[in-house]
Design an enzyme around this catalytic site. Structure first.
Site, PDB file in Angstrom:
ATOM      1  N   THR A 178       0.851  -1.186   0.000  1.00  0.00           N
ATOM      2  CA  THR A 178       0.000   0.000   0.000  1.00  0.00           C
ATOM      3  C   THR A 178       0.889   1.240   0.000  1.00  0.00           C
ATOM      4  OG1 THR A 178      -1.781  -1.144   1.149  1.00  0.00           O
ATOM      5  CG2 THR A 178      -1.833   1.251   1.215  1.00  0.00           C
ATOM      6  N   PHE A 180       1.229   5.194   0.665  1.00  0.00           N
ATOM      7  CA  PHE A 180       0.628   6.242   1.488  1.00  0.00           C
ATOM      8  C   PHE A 180       1.209   7.592   1.098  1.00  0.00           C
ATOM      9  CE2 PHE A 180      -1.537   3.770   4.822  1.00  0.00           C
ATOM     10  CZ  PHE A 180      -0.981   2.525   4.625  1.00  0.00           C
TER      11      PHE A 180
END
Lengths: 296, 296
Positions: A178, A180
């Site tokens: 992921t 960010f």
């Protein structure tokens, strides 16, 4: 403002969430974590004075973009000043008296459950239950102290709530990351910036996207991501979010952005941020010194 | 196969869902509706022999693309053979003895609730509760027969379950449309086709997207939608879904597609469908005669 270790950094989720891992990668010495219950609260945290920075998940390599964060980034007027990539490793976490053999029910966020289908196929006597939050499920499991109950979350959540890790690497795909974004009130002006994020609206005419991209193509600027979002009140028209591998200090890039902005097909161009990229994309962290972001 | 009125058409949701409205727009005389509990079941319905056609929501003009349907379309190997646009009108629906004054709790799908924020702001004594399904909430409300309980759904659901419409036009934005794709086992070869949907993967190199789009741009083909999805196992690479306003019978289009397919930057090109578009995009339905799709 304050010195680096008194910085307040907001993230969405409970303590121990993957978002907290992202904050710690960006600010290894962070002391003031600001957990937010929703994405709305996260994007409001800087404006309402509860945080100096906010860290928001923008995309996962299996689930795709977090569209709500794209929408809120635009509405909030915040600037991207950095980014980090967290490798998502799902653990099975139970209470102290649990083992893999005692567990009959596993709770977690639906996206996490969906990423661990092989585990459930191999353990057909274990059923999955959707919850609001990965880390929050670990807190619940530890509080309940029922050996038949476990949660799926990152290892950090086990540490924070005193859960026992019963199994590692539950994720179906190892390549699970992921990305960010680090968000602030003011744009960053750094010589290390090598990535630019833009939001673009175009006049609705044939060939508009190709025409808009032409100055970037001619200059040899690499478009590394394109994301589209609908526009309320303008059915079948889209806002484009572009990520470019480019530095705003580069004269050729400056000129291409000027050309883009004045293009006949471009209605509005917004620069969402110019920042150092998480360079080695398969390495699972990229730390910046707190000092770089601290405003003395 | 069978005659037109014995066609079996699958949709996701319970009877009375907006997806059923889409089916009825495409097949006004439909008798054999096949409701499916999940998108997975919907996309499997043709292959497992329970339906002749499937109707899948691809995008909403406020919420954006339904990414799960894009992923499943690719996995299923089904072909797009038509499309229709349903205008989303949210009604407040109660049981027979209810009125706007008796309602204290409203249940519906989270996306529907999110699209009716103004109603909840104007009625602060009414709380919202998330449910699985718009039409299913109406069924539940009518079964419960509690005048304090209502649901948000389309008018069709009130008719099917015998609910009372207590308020109309709860949606915050009037311009609220969902586009549905009509899916079949075999591609359509029709002189009325004026839209082409493609899935494209590119070699990961700078400028790949611009280079890939070049043949389309040169030919003056209008790119009306571009959507990106991540690829499992290939972090930070994307699959592109393109919608083109073009006919496959047009010699220039054929040539551009051939050029695209043989482009050095293109790894894989898949034509998902060539079909008649829902032409007037602000008109809320586009019907095709059943006959056109019926295989005699």
């Amino acid at each position: 403002m304050s010195s680096s270790h008194s910085l307040r950094v907001a993230f969405q989720g409970e303590r121990g969430a993957f978002s907290e891992d992202a904050v710690r990668q960006l600010f290894p010495e962070i002391q003031n974590l600001v957990p937010c219950a929703s994405f709305e609260a996260l994007f409001a945290s800087i404006g309402d004075g509860t945080a100096d920075y906010a860290v928001a998940p923008m995309e996962n390599t299996l689930a795709g973009s977090v569209h709500r964060c794209y929408d809120l980034l635009l509405e909030s007027g915040l600037h991207i000043v950095g980014e980090t990539v967290v490798q998502i490793r799902h653990c099975l976490i139970g209470c102290e008296d649990s083992s893999l053999n005692t567990v009959r029910t596993v709770e977690s966020h639906p996206v996490a459950l969906a990423q661990c289908q092989r585990f459930f196929a191999q353990h057909p006597h274990i059923r999955s239950v959707a919850s609001e939050d990965t880390a929050g499920s670990v807190r619940h499991v530890v509080e309940t102290a029922d050996p038949m109950l476990a949660a799926i979350a990152g290892a950090s959540a086990a540490k924070i709530y005193g859960g026992r890790i019963l199994a590692n690497h539950l994720e179906d795909h190892a390549e699970n990351y992921t990305r960010f974004a680090l968000l602030a009130n003011e744009p960053l002006d750094s010589s290390q910036s090598d990535k630019i994020s833009l939001a673009l609206t175009l006049h609705n005419r044939p060939g508009a996207l190709s025409d808009a991209l032409a100055p970037l193509t001619r200059t040899g600027i690499d478009l590394i991501k394109i994301e589209t979002r609908p526009m309320a009140g303008r059915p079948w028209e889209y806002r484009f979010f572009l990520d470019l591998a480019a530095s705003r200090r580069d004269a050729k890039v400056k000129s291409a952005l000027r050309e883009l902005e004045s293009s006949a097909v471009v209605e509005e161009l917004r620069i969402l941020g110019s920042y150092p990229s998480a360079k080695n994309k398969t390495i699972h962290f990229q730390t910046h010194s707190n000092k770089e972001f601290a405003k003395q």
